[in-house]
Enzyme design. Structure first.
Site: not given
Ligand code: F6P
Length: 345
Positions: A10, A129, A164, A171-172, A274
């Site tokens: 990634g 991550d 709310r 992510m991570g 993303h």
């Molecule tokens: O390892 C980096 C990361 O952004 C993770 O946090 C996430 O689970 C994964 O990559 C997402 O991957 P992709 O870009 O393939 O959807």
């Protein structure tokens, strides 16, 4: 000396500063660089792109990676063609060394090529991550956590207006660094991490206490890999390295539904996704990327192959690639215990 360069896994902010640091320092050592596009796919398929001063001069502020990236794994079980193809490309391109910029997966492949095939490989650690061992921080993390914090701040504004609970899923993977840092910095009311067993009743008790004393909104930050077993149902999609695609667990959506039911309050969830991986690198990631890139060029010059440039304290040092692999660097329980004081009030 001809040095191949690739970025795998990634993408994250800081890759371009690292490529720039590597190339600029390498030019001092008399290296000629060969860019390989799309990670290990570039070595398998000989996808080559020029990599010189002109190419890297202005990229320090750019997110992503000018080389492109992929999750291609030449050592994937059942694929007997990819590794020989990589070795052929290496010979055809007359490479003397290769610098691989990546996380656990990309560096794992680099390590295998070094150990099993004797290739002269150096690693540069990256991942938003922040879960790579043997280095205190990886570039990409600081920017991603800051983006998550800013998103949380914005969500709090609207959560307050509408009374709310808002759940932000970040992510991570199996490390909760982004959720913890973003959550703490945004003053979250609860944070769900992969490293901390999820106690729904405890979370609801804390949220209820806050509402009872007059709060009308709340922010929950949850890691995509949070330890919430109810979300681990059905078939899980895996990537080329066998990792589950954690976004499919829908942790944020689950928490929104359960919080609504338990507290009888309106709730919403947002999956940041993303967005965390794009945009200009932070100051910290630009400088760290630059420093590990420079160190990688020095490691190649010194024939320190099988090594990775790592941040230890304030120094950038060489560590064995093997040291960085195998075990993930997760949030230690004592850090959670320290920080929970500002969450559970
Ligand atoms: O390892 C980096 C990361 O952004 C993770 O946090 C996430 O689970 C994964 O990559 C997402 O991957 P992709 O870009 O393939 O959807």
């Amino acid at each position: 000396m001809r040095v191949g360069v690739l970025t795998g896994g990634g993408d994250c902010p800081g890759l371009n500063p690292a490529i720039r640091g590597l190339v600029m320092r390498g030019l001092d050592h008399g290296f000629e660089f060969v860019g390989l596009e799309l990670g290990w796919k570039g070595l398998v398929e000989e996808l080559v792109t020029p990599l010189d001063l002109h190419r890297v001069d202005e990229i320090i502020r750019q997110g992503g990676t000018i080389l492109g990236s992929s999750r291609t794994n030449p050592f994937k079980a059942g694929d007997n063609e990819a590794v020989p193809a990589c070795l052929r490309t290496w010979r055809r391109l007359e490479l003397d060394a290769l610098v691989a910029l990546g996380g656990e997966d990309t560096l794992g492949v680099a390590h295998k090529f070094h150990q099993r095939h004797g290739l002269s490989v150096v690693g540069v650690p990256k991942t938003m991550d922040n879960d790579l061992n043997a280095t205190d921080y990886t570039f990409g993390f600081d920017t991603a956590a800051a983006v998550a914090m800013e998103a949380a701040d914005r969500l709090v504004d609207t959560a307050k207006s509408h009374r709310r609970v808002v759940v932000l899923e970040v992510m991570g993977r199996h490390a909760g660094w982004v959720a913890l840092y973003a959550g703490i910095a945004a003053g979250a009311d609860w944070i769900c991490l992969p490293e901390v067993p999820f106690d729904f009743d405890e979370m609801v008790t804390v949220l209820r206490r806050k509402f009872d004393r007059g709060r009308q909104w709340a922010l929950v930050v949850a890691s995509e890999g949070a330890e919430i077993h109810a979300t681990d149902t059905g078939d899980v999609k895996v990537d080329n390295f066998g990792h589950a695609v954690l976004a499919e667990r829908k942790v944020g959506e689950f928490l929104e539904q359960e919080i609504k039911k338990a507290l009888n309050i309106e709730a919403r969830h947002v999956v940041l996704g993303h967005v965390q991986r794009g945009g200009p690198p932070s100051l910290f990631d630009r400088v760290l990327g630059t420093r590990v890139g420079i160190k990688a060029a020095d490691l190649v010059r010194d024939a320190q192959f099988g090594k990775m440039a790592a941040l230890r304290g304030t120094e950038v040092v060489a560590v064995d690639l093997a040291e960085a692999l195998g075990e993930l660097k997760t949030v230690p329980p004592e850090l959670w215990r320290e920080l929970v004081a500002v969450i559970n009030k």
